[in-house]
Motif scaffolding. Structure first.
Motif, mmCIF file in Angstrom:
data_model
loop_
_atom_site.group_PDB
_atom_site.id
_atom_site.type_symbol
_atom_site.label_atom_id
_atom_site.label_comp_id
_atom_site.label_asym_id
_atom_site.label_seq_id
_atom_site.Cartn_x
_atom_site.Cartn_y
_atom_site.Cartn_z
ATOM 1 N N SER A 29 0.830 -1.214 0.000
ATOM 2 C CA SER A 29 0.000 0.000 0.000
ATOM 3 C C SER A 29 0.862 1.260 0.000
ATOM 4 O O SER A 29 0.559 2.240 -0.682
ATOM 5 N N VAL A 30 1.965 1.246 0.742
ATOM 6 C CA VAL A 30 2.868 2.400 0.797
ATOM 7 C C VAL A 30 3.571 2.560 -0.544
ATOM 8 O O VAL A 30 3.717 3.659 -1.074
ATOM 9 N N ALA A 31 4.016 1.435 -1.113
ATOM 10 C CA ALA A 31 4.693 1.473 -2.408
ATOM 11 C C ALA A 31 3.744 1.987 -3.488
ATOM 12 O O ALA A 31 4.131 2.772 -4.360
ATOM 13 N N LYS A 32 2.486 1.558 -3.428
ATOM 14 C CA LYS A 32 1.497 1.992 -4.419
ATOM 15 C C LYS A 32 1.280 3.502 -4.332
ATOM 16 O O LYS A 32 1.234 4.199 -5.346
ATOM 17 N N ALA A 33 1.177 4.052 -3.118
ATOM 18 C CA ALA A 33 0.997 5.498 -2.942
ATOM 19 C C ALA A 33 2.217 6.258 -3.435
ATOM 20 O O ALA A 33 2.098 7.297 -4.089
ATOM 21 N N SER A 34 3.411 5.731 -3.148
ATOM 22 C CA SER A 34 4.637 6.392 -3.602
ATOM 23 C C SER A 34 4.719 6.391 -5.123
ATOM 24 O O SER A 34 5.110 7.386 -5.740
ATOM 25 N N LEU A 35 4.367 5.251 -5.723
ATOM 26 C CA LEU A 35 4.400 5.162 -7.188
ATOM 27 C C LEU A 35 3.357 6.079 -7.825
ATOM 28 O O LEU A 35 3.604 6.674 -8.874
ATOM 29 N N ALA A 36 2.191 6.204 -7.185
ATOM 30 C CA ALA A 36 1.161 7.101 -7.720
ATOM 31 C C ALA A 36 1.638 8.553 -7.690
ATOM 32 O O ALA A 36 1.437 9.310 -8.644
ATOM 33 N N ALA A 37 2.300 8.949 -6.602
ATOM 34 C CA ALA A 37 2.830 10.319 -6.508
ATOM 35 C C ALA A 37 3.910 10.541 -7.559
ATOM 36 O O ALA A 37 3.973 11.598 -8.201
ATOM 37 N N LEU A 38 4.767 9.539 -7.741
ATOM 38 C CA LEU A 38 5.801 9.650 -8.782
ATOM 39 C C LEU A 38 5.184 9.759 -10.168
ATOM 40 O O LEU A 38 5.656 10.508 -11.019
ATOM 41 N N ALA A 39 4.127 9.006 -10.404
ATOM 42 C CA ALA A 39 3.469 9.043 -11.715
ATOM 43 C C ALA A 39 2.871 10.417 -11.988
ATOM 44 O O ALA A 39 2.946 10.935 -13.106
ATOM 45 N N ARG A 40 2.284 11.041 -10.964
ATOM 46 C CA ARG A 40 1.721 12.379 -11.146
ATOM 47 C C ARG A 40 2.824 13.386 -11.475
ATOM 48 O O ARG A 40 2.683 14.216 -12.363
ATOM 49 N N ARG A 41 3.943 13.323 -10.742
ATOM 50 C CA ARG A 41 5.040 14.248 -11.008
ATOM 51 C C ARG A 41 5.644 13.997 -12.385
ATOM 52 O O ARG A 41 6.018 14.928 -13.083
ATOM 53 N N ALA A 42 5.733 12.719 -12.780
ATOM 54 C CA ALA A 42 6.270 12.399 -14.112
ATOM 55 C C ALA A 42 5.359 12.947 -15.201
ATOM 56 O O ALA A 42 5.829 13.452 -16.231
ATOM 57 N N ALA A 43 4.052 12.858 -14.988
ATOM 58 C CA ALA A 43 3.108 13.389 -15.979
ATOM 59 C C ALA A 43 3.269 14.892 -16.127
ATOM 60 O O ALA A 43 3.178 15.430 -17.234
ATOM 61 N N GLU A 44 3.545 15.584 -15.015
ATOM 62 C CA GLU A 44 3.758 17.033 -15.090
ATOM 63 C C GLU A 44 5.026 17.348 -15.873
ATOM 64 O O GLU A 44 5.052 18.275 -16.682
ATOM 65 N N VAL A 45 6.089 16.569 -15.629
ATOM 66 C CA VAL A 45 7.356 16.834 -16.299
ATOM 67 C C VAL A 45 7.265 16.520 -17.779
ATOM 68 O O VAL A 45 7.785 17.253 -18.631
ATOM 69 N N LEU A 46 6.593 15.409 -18.122
ATOM 70 C CA LEU A 46 6.564 14.946 -19.511
ATOM 71 C C LEU A 46 5.395 15.479 -20.326
ATOM 72 O O LEU A 46 5.218 15.088 -21.469
ATOM 73 N N ASP A 47 4.614 16.350 -19.741
ATOM 74 C CA ASP A 47 3.428 16.868 -20.435
ATOM 75 C C ASP A 47 3.845 17.612 -21.688
ATOM 76 O O ASP A 47 4.455 18.658 -21.647
ATOM 77 N N ASP A 48 3.558 17.026 -22.886
ATOM 78 C CA ASP A 48 3.949 17.720 -24.125
ATOM 79 C C ASP A 48 2.826 18.529 -24.728
ATOM 80 O O ASP A 48 2.984 19.068 -25.803
ATOM 81 N N ARG A 49 1.692 18.577 -24.082
ATOM 82 C CA ARG A 49 0.616 19.394 -24.657
ATOM 83 C C ARG A 49 0.962 20.868 -24.614
ATOM 84 O O ARG A 49 0.487 21.649 -25.409
ATOM 85 N N ARG A 50 1.797 21.263 -23.669
ATOM 86 C CA ARG A 50 2.221 22.657 -23.591
ATOM 87 C C ARG A 50 3.735 22.693 -23.641
ATOM 88 O O ARG A 50 4.400 22.012 -22.886
ATOM 89 N N GLY A 51 4.275 23.530 -24.487
ATOM 90 C CA GLY A 51 5.714 23.722 -24.545
ATOM 91 C C GLY A 51 6.157 24.664 -23.445
ATOM 92 O O GLY A 51 5.349 25.310 -22.797
ATOM 93 N N GLU A 52 7.442 24.725 -23.214
ATOM 94 C CA GLU A 52 7.977 25.612 -22.175
ATOM 95 C C GLU A 52 7.604 27.064 -22.446
ATOM 96 O O GLU A 52 7.373 27.838 -21.540
#
Length: 185
Positions: A29-52
């Motif tokens: 359960s802890v690993a799942k929550a940590s991975l979910a938080a990482l996935a959200r941050r990764a989505a923010e970093v890799l979001d290509d719908r908006r350029g810098e």
């Protein structure tokens, strides 16, 4: 290796965190929550719908966002008011909203304020400054003369012009006198 910029560094940091979560042997359960938080941050970093370049910059004042109507959410919710509800009772200025009227009233004197030394009105000067009788008693020009050590207003001739004490030249305003005195021998 060559740096890939801030975006590449962020991806490397996320991958390192992912490896740390995997190696930590956490409860599922802890690993799942940590991975979910990482996935959200990764989505923010890799979001290509908006350029810098296209990312919105925060407003200059850091204030509320304006909608397509040009109004903030609070302004859009306010019902339209009659002019009598948004008119300053001291000076007669009409403000767009009650909030703007409240901000105006904090500093409105109804046109009664005059500088103790040169007798100019608030709308004729660059602000109010402290003087010998307390705060907000002198205009900006007289206030800087007071801070420089003068004990009264500058001398005026019979035409109302300000006279330089060093050379006797007559000038139209206190501001002009201050500029002249910087270079007067």
């Amino acid at each position: 290796r060559a740096s890939r910029g801030a975006r590449g560094d962020a991806i490397d940091a996320l991958l390192a965190e992912l490896a740390g979560v995997d190696a930590a042997g956490l409860e599922p359960s802890v690993a799942k929550a940590s991975l979910a938080a990482l996935a959200r941050r990764a989505a923010e970093v890799l979001d290509d719908r908006r350029g810098e370049d296209e990312k919105k910059k925060p407003a200059a004042g850091g204030g509320a966002k304006r909608r397509k109507t040009g109004k903030t959410a609070r302004e859009a919710q306010e019902p339209p008011l009659a002019d009598s509800e948004t008119t300053c009772d001291r000076c007669g200025k009409v403000c767009a909203t009650v909030i703007a009227l409240a901000g105006h009233k904090r500093f409105c004197d109804g046109g009664a304020w005059r500088c103790d030394w040169c007798k100019c009105r608030a709308d004729e000067c660059s602000g109010k400054n402290p003087g010998p009788r307390g705060r907000s008693t002198l205009c900006g020009a007289c206030g800087s003369r007071y801070r420089a050590g003068h004990s009264g207003p500058p001398r005026q001739n019979e035409d109302g012009q300000y006279v330089c004490e060093a050379c006797g030249k007559a000038l139209e305003s206190i501001v002009a006198l201050g500029g002249h005195r910087r270079f007067c021998d």
